[in-house]
Design an enzyme around this catalytic site. Structure first.
Site, PDB file in Angstrom:
ATOM      1  NE  ARG A  86      -2.237   0.257   3.539  1.00 20.62           N
ATOM      2  CZ  ARG A  86      -3.479  -0.279   4.137  1.00 20.62           C
ATOM      3  NH1 ARG A  86      -4.710  -0.022   3.927  1.00 20.62           N
ATOM      4  NH2 ARG A  86      -3.071  -0.637   5.077  1.00 20.62           N
ATOM      5  CE1 TYR A  87       0.645   4.088   3.892  1.00 21.08           C
ATOM      6  CE2 TYR A  87       1.378   2.167   4.286  1.00 21.08           C
ATOM      7  CZ  TYR A  87       0.297   3.205   4.839  1.00 21.08           C
ATOM      8  OH  TYR A  87      -0.674   3.362   5.887  1.00 21.08           O
ATOM      9  NE  ARG A  90       5.228   2.139   5.768  1.00 18.22           N
ATOM     10  CZ  ARG A  90       5.700   3.987   5.535  1.00 18.22           C
ATOM     11  NH1 ARG A  90       5.827   3.965   3.869  1.00 18.22           N
ATOM     12  NH2 ARG A  90       4.010   4.420   5.969  1.00 18.22           N
ATOM     13  CB  CYS A  99      -3.603 -15.715  16.305  1.00 19.79           C
ATOM     14  SG  CYS A  99      -2.944 -14.664  14.915  1.00 19.79           S
ATOM     15  CB  CYS A 103      -6.971  -9.918  19.437  1.00 17.96           C
ATOM     16  SG  CYS A 103      -5.454 -10.557  19.771  1.00 17.96           S
ATOM     17  CB  CYS A 106      -8.216  -9.869  15.518  1.00 13.29           C
ATOM     18  SG  CYS A 106      -7.283 -10.116  13.978  1.00 13.29           S
ATOM     19  NE  ARG A 108      -4.080  -7.547   8.180  1.00 18.52           N
ATOM     20  CZ  ARG A 108      -3.074  -7.241   9.040  1.00 18.52           C
ATOM     21  NH1 ARG A 108      -2.695  -8.145   9.414  1.00 18.52           N
ATOM     22  NH2 ARG A 108      -2.551  -6.071   8.265  1.00 18.52           N
ATOM     23  CG  ASP A 267      -8.587  -0.598  11.565  1.00 13.78           C
ATOM     24  OD1 ASP A 267      -8.348   0.709  11.706  1.00 13.78           O
ATOM     25  OD2 ASP A 267      -7.426  -1.725  12.487  1.00 13.78           O
ATOM     26  CG  ASP A 304      -4.586   1.785   8.675  1.00 13.74           C
ATOM     27  OD1 ASP A 304      -4.860   1.861   7.394  1.00 13.74           O
ATOM     28  OD2 ASP A 304      -4.054   0.388   8.856  1.00 13.74           O
ATOM     29  CE  LYS A 311      -0.616   1.071  10.534  1.00 10.66           C
ATOM     30  NZ  LYS A 311      -0.188   0.785   9.311  1.00 10.66           N
TER      31      LYS A 311
END
Ligand SMILES: *Cc1c(COP(=O)(O)O)cnc(C)c1O
Ligand code: SF4
Length: 347
Positions: A86-87, A90, A99, A103, A106, A108, A267, A304, A311
């Site tokens: 996206r950037y 990076r 995981c 969480c 979360c 994602r 998010d 974000d 972000k």
């Protein structure tokens, strides 16, 4: 699923409802999983800030119209399998969908619920090719899922492959393992990662009670190998949304040699609305914190942007106005100050 409930916890009505409906409701499918270490930190209080991060409630059913499974439009930026570019400089590589603990906040969820486990060999090959062809990429973030759920050898192999033609590549490893499964950080793993520097570890401590002696040992083990550790905290309603909790968390992270890097606004993932605070409240908290803790302990409060805008920092603005020659500010003391616009020596 009930057999995995930590001993000593009596499920509340809201929690029980999640467990009784989880198998039939597809949209509830962000999996439930906890580690013995994290289970040992919970209390039987319904609003315990650690319990709320890991024991699901029926509130996860309450998806809002503004929420989507992929709030950051990551799929739109998937340049190679599992590689989100996206950037410019990076890119983010989702190396696994697993995981150690899931969480409840979360974001994602699209990834942790419908992919096939770990990054495959062919997928890795295509990622390596993409990085070779995109010299503008200087840094790879390893995330998921949690990269440290992979066996040591596989993780190190992935890093080796990424660096095979780009020795200069900076690696950023995003993991909650030091918080939820600290014994996973063995001497051998720490040494293996230390040999892969420049490599930065980004943890996710959300509450001061997560900074246990076991987590401290894991962090120290990594630091002894020369690894720099930063932390991203998710701002969570009823869990850490007070100046006292955040101030103590950031101060204690700093004392452990961990630099607080980001404080994230929640998010817009489905069923996480009960964890989010308003931007105004987030800003007020950050403003209050700024007065209490050192700049070094202060993370950047950021959101974000939903839809893939990336972000953006929600920085405080001290500037009150400008004229032809000056910027005007309100100082930390509340008084007005000014700074010149130009620095011409010929005036
Ligand atoms: C967060 C993120 C990064 C890293 O952003 P920084 O501001 O450098 O921490 C890179 N790629 C994606 C897709 C991200 O979501
Ligand atoms: S460790 Fe990260 S990816 Fe895994 S459930 Fe927690 S926030 Fe999501």
């Amino acid at each position: 699923m009930d057999k995995d409930i930590p001993a000593g916890l009596t499920l509340t009505a809201e929690e029980s409802l999640w467990f009784s409906r989880a198998s039939s409701e597809k949209r509830l499918r962000h999996p439930y999983k906890i580690t013995p270490h994290y289970a040992s930190l919970l209390t039987d209080e319904a609003d315990d800030p650690l319990r709320r991060q890991v024991i699901p409630t029926i509130k996860e059913l309450e998806a809002l119209d503004s929420e989507t499974l992929d709030p950051l439009f990551e799929k739109q930026y998937e340049a190679a399998p599992r590689l989100i570019h996206r950037y410019r400089d990076r890119a983010l590589l989702l190396v696994t969908d697993r995981c150690a603990l899931y969480c409840r906040h979360c974001f994602r969820r699209y990834f942790t619920q419908d992919r096939g486990a770990d990054l495959g060999r062919e997928e890795l090959q295509r990622v390596v090719e993409y990085i070779r062809e995109h010299g503008e990429i200087h840094e790879i973030l390893l995330s998921g899922g949690d990269p440290l759920t992979l066996p040591d050898e596989r993780l190190l192999e992935i890093i080796r492959a990424l660096r095979s033609e780009r020795q200069d590549l900076v690696i950023r490893l995003c993991t909650r393992i030091p918080v939820v499964l600290p014994d996973r950080i063995t001497t051998a793993l720490a040494r293996g990662l230390g040999e892969k520097r420049p490599l930065f570890i980004i943890t996710q401590f959300n509450h001061p009670r997560e900074l246990t002696p076991a987590s401290g040992r894991a962090i120290e083990g990594l630091q002894k190998e020369g690894l720099v550790i930063l932390n991203q905290t998710v701002l969570l309603k009823g869990i850490n949304d007070s100046i006292e909790v955040l101030g103590s968390l950031f101060q204690r992270l700093l004392e452990s040699g961990i630099k607080p890097y980001y404080l994230f606004q929640g998010d817009l993932a489905p069923g996480t609305g009960h964890f989010r605070v308003s931007l105004d409240r987030g800003r007020a908290l950050v403003k209050g914190l700024r007065r209490q803790i050192s700049g070094l302990a202060m993370p950047v409060y950021a959101v974000d942007l939903p839809g893939g805008g990336g972000k953006v920092p929600l920085t405080e603005n001290y500037e009150t106005g400008t004229d032809d020659d000056w910027h005007y500010f309100k100082g930390q003391d509340g008084l007005e100050y000014r700074y010149p616009k130009e620095h011409r020596l010929d005036r």
